[in-house]
Design an enzyme around this catalytic site. Structure first.
Site, PDB file in Angstrom:
ATOM      1  N   HIS A  22       0.847  -1.191   0.000  1.00  7.57           N
ATOM      2  CA  HIS A  22       0.000   0.000   0.000  1.00  7.57           C
ATOM      3  C   HIS A  22       0.880   1.238   0.000  1.00  7.57           C
ATOM      4  O   HIS A  22       2.112   1.123  -0.032  1.00  7.57           O
ATOM      5  CB  HIS A  22      -0.994  -0.014   1.169  1.00  7.57           C
ATOM      6  CG  HIS A  22      -0.371  -0.138   2.520  1.00  7.57           C
ATOM      7  ND1 HIS A  22       0.463   0.823   3.052  1.00  7.57           N
ATOM      8  CD2 HIS A  22      -0.451  -1.115   3.458  1.00  7.57           C
ATOM      9  CE1 HIS A  22       0.855   0.445   4.258  1.00  7.57           C
ATOM     10  NE2 HIS A  22       0.333  -0.733   4.525  1.00  7.57           N
ATOM     11  N   CYS A 131      -1.437 -21.236  21.475  1.00  2.99           N
ATOM     12  CA  CYS A 131      -2.730 -21.657  20.930  1.00  2.99           C
ATOM     13  C   CYS A 131      -2.494 -22.790  19.943  1.00  2.99           C
ATOM     14  O   CYS A 131      -1.743 -22.640  18.978  1.00  2.99           O
ATOM     15  CB  CYS A 131      -3.426 -20.502  20.218  1.00  2.99           C
ATOM     16  SG  CYS A 131      -4.903 -21.053  19.304  1.00  2.99           S
ATOM     17  N   CYS A 152      -7.638 -17.649  23.100  1.00  4.88           N
ATOM     18  CA  CYS A 152      -7.001 -17.137  21.899  1.00  4.88           C
ATOM     19  C   CYS A 152      -7.996 -16.226  21.187  1.00  4.88           C
ATOM     20  O   CYS A 152      -9.151 -16.597  20.999  1.00  4.88           O
ATOM     21  CB  CYS A 152      -6.619 -18.294  20.976  1.00  4.88           C
ATOM     22  SG  CYS A 152      -6.257 -17.754  19.289  1.00  4.88           S
ATOM     23  N   HIS A 155      -9.252 -18.044  17.846  1.00  9.30           N
ATOM     24  CA  HIS A 155     -10.022 -19.288  17.930  1.00  9.30           C
ATOM     25  C   HIS A 155     -10.996 -19.322  19.117  1.00  9.30           C
ATOM     26  O   HIS A 155     -11.798 -20.244  19.216  1.00  9.30           O
ATOM     27  CB  HIS A 155      -9.054 -20.483  18.038  1.00  9.30           C
ATOM     28  CG  HIS A 155      -8.260 -20.703  16.786  1.00  9.30           C
ATOM     29  ND1 HIS A 155      -7.077 -20.043  16.541  1.00  9.30           N
ATOM     30  CD2 HIS A 155      -8.489 -21.472  15.704  1.00  9.30           C
ATOM     31  CE1 HIS A 155      -6.605 -20.422  15.355  1.00  9.30           C
ATOM     32  NE2 HIS A 155      -7.443 -21.279  14.827  1.00  9.30           N
TER      33      HIS A 155
END
Length: 529
Positions: A22, A131, A152, A155
């Site tokens: 960008h 995690c 997490c 998740h």
RNA sequence: AGCGGAGUAGCUCAGGUGGCAGAGCAAACGACUCAUAAUCGUUGUGUCGCGGGUUCGACUCCCGCCUCCGCUACCA
């Protein structure tokens, strides 16, 4: 025994290959390109490096989810996304380093082998919340706390404390040496606010840090423990020396390159990666007995609508979107003139359009246009021989001389906006000069031919100086102006024109053949954006 | 929470060591015609984040408060 460093070496960060390029990335590269072009025009040897950072779990994961091998995925991103950006903004880099290149891998392994031999690496263990879903360690601060459980954030499942065997880098022992170094060399972190942040961080104390990962496979294996790969930052930072030939035999071409460019003059970084460059990196170099960078310069962020650009908010703008609209030169000009380098700055299409129209099209472009038209009309397209200069002419002459000095002073210290400002003052002064001298009136009386010649010559010389000074910023447009002046034939390639001569009066010889051609900065289409 | 930066004209921003608030752009009017409806000139506007204090005098110093942002390590 070749002499030591004799060139100007500048790097951009190596960009994370998985990101979509960008204008923030392009901004850094543009600044580096302008500064290195400037130094080339100061007659210095220059080495300008950019590249991509390609290791790590994220790359591996997205590659797999796209059914690619990590290397193929990285290859694809480099050739389809990252290399094109350099073309888009017209960057003239001398090299492009990829962390997956053989040269880099070899250099990284040699480096850490060396650091280990120096006793700065030891075996230890890292413990942290892990995690299973992400297959990575999390930061305590990133975890969601629900009902006393830590989850997490991706998740929403509980994390577990996991211990992993790692190799550690003795960062802690470099705390005081770093503080001493920065105390002695305050100029080596800029701007001042960045320096303060780093010093505050250092004074609060450093801890040793793990430099390897066992759970990651997409990386560079430790030479002495093939089950572990080098932690991405401790791999990526080394690009600055591996690209320049670190570790190669002294009498090889690469070895000579390294000797001639290191230590680097400027690491350009965004302020978000300042710490890696101003703390970890020099500590690593100390551990390997390599000289430290002369300067790390942290620039600000581009704000869109008052906010930092982000992908989720769709404010991350592709450079090509702007370049397609106003061209690479105006892109370069805009970002370096409208925003104070080192501070955050706002981008808006309105501002871009306004500055393009007023400063480039109406200001510089029209100056070239009116001058070329008059030389064609009154002198058959031949730059005339000037007569004696009047007081008004002298003002112009002195203004140019001063602008060249000022611009060099500002740009050399990376104050691009003030540097450009100094050059733009010449454009404004020249436009004013034309209006006040009224050459179209002088032209009405054949007896005043010499005065007419002098006025038009003065403007041509102004344009010559402007073109030379603006060349690093706008290489294409200034070449067009160069051609309008017929300067290529009379004095040679614009990129060979020295900054030190830019403000010297009388370089453009009478007799140069002017050809007006198309508008240098055509007016923008109104319906866009 | 601590440290650092920022809050000034419609917009983007300048304003070391306190002395009648600035620039560019935008707007209005005028001049000019070589030029890309361009250039040049003139003109206006601001409770300088809020509240106190020091001072003959504070955007500028001190205290408090509000808002935005960054840093306070093993995320790239």
């Amino acid at each position: 025994m070749s002499s030591a460093k004799d060139s100007f070496y500048l790097s951009t960060p190596i960009y994370y290959v998985n990101d979509a390029p960008h204008i923030g990335h392009a901004y850094t590269t543009t600044a580096g390109d302008v500064l290195t072009r400037w130094h080339r025009q100061k007659g210095e040897k220059v080495w300008f490096l950019t590249g991509t950072d390609e290791h790590g779990t994220k790359v591996q994961r997205t590659a797999e989810s796209n059914d690619f091998k990590p290397q193929d995925w990285a290859d694809k991103l480099v050739s389809e996304a990252w290399l094109p950006v350099l073309k888009t903004i017209n960057a003239a880099n001398d090299d492009f380093i990829r962390t997956t290149s053989a040269k880099h891998k070899k250099g990284v392994q040699a480096f850490w082998e060396n650091v280990k031999a120096n006793g700065a690496v030891y075996e230890g263990s890292y413990e942290g919340p892990y995690c299973v879903g992400c297959e990575e360690f999390k930061l305590p601060g990133d975890l969601l706390k629900v009902n006393g459980q830590e989850l997490c954030p991706i998740h929403s499942k509980p994390v577990e404390m996991l211990k992993e065997k790692n190799w550690f880098f003795k960062l802690k022992q470099y705390q005081q040496p770093l503080i001493d170094h920065y105390t002695k060399h305050p100029e080596s972190i800029q701007p001042q606010s960045a320096y303060n942040e780093v010093m505050a961080f250092l004074k609060q104390g450093l801890e040793d840090i793990s430099m390897s990962r066992s759970a990651v496979s997409w990386g560079i294996p430790l030479p002495w423990d093939e089950k572990q790969v080098v932690y991405v930052w401790f791999d990526a930072l080394l690009n600055y020396i591996t690209a320049a030939g670190y570790g190669a035999p002294e009498d090889s071409a690469e070895g000579k390159l390294f000797k001639s460019v290191w230590p680097i003059d400027v690491h350009l970084v965004g302020k978000d990666i300042l710490r890696f460059h101003a703390v970890y990196w020099p500590a690593m170099l100390m551990a390997a007995n390599v000289k430290l960078p002369k300067c790390v310069f942290a620039h600000g962020w581009l704000l869109v609508g008052g906010e930092k650009m982000s992908k989720t908010k769709l404010t991350g703008i592709a450079p090509s979107l702007i370049v397609d609209y106003v061209g690479a030169d105006a892109f370069r000009y805009y970002f370096l003139s409208a925003i104070r380098f080192g501070q955050d700055g706002s981008f808006s299409w309105e501002d871009l359009t306004a500055r393009y129209t007023s400063e480039l099209a109406n200001g510089l472009g029209n100056l070239a246009s009116r001058e070329a038209a008059m030389i064609e009309k009154y002198f058959d397209g031949i730059v005339p021989q000037p007569g004696k200069l009047t007081a008004a002419d002298q003002v112009l002459v002195e203004g140019i001389k001063k602008a060249a000095i000022d611009a060099d002073e500002f740009i050399t210290k990376l104050d691009f906006s003030e540097g450009i400002n100094a050059i733009r003052n010449v454009v404004d002064a020249a436009n004013l000069y034309v209006t006040e001298q009224e050459p179209w009136k002088i032209a009405k009386d054949e007896a005043n031919k010499e005065r007419l010649a002098t006025v038009l010559y003065c403007v041509a010389e102004s344009l010559r100086a402007i073109a030379v000074l603006y060349h690093a910023i706008m290489p294409e447009s200034t070449t067009k102006i160069w051609n309008i002046l017929g300067a290529n034939e009379s004095i040679g390639d614009i990129s060979k024109q020295l900054i030190s001569n830019a403000g010297t009066w009388g370089i453009l010889p009478a007799g140069s053949k002017v050809n007006k051609g198309e508008a240098v900065f055509p007016r923008l289409a109104e319906d866009e954006q």
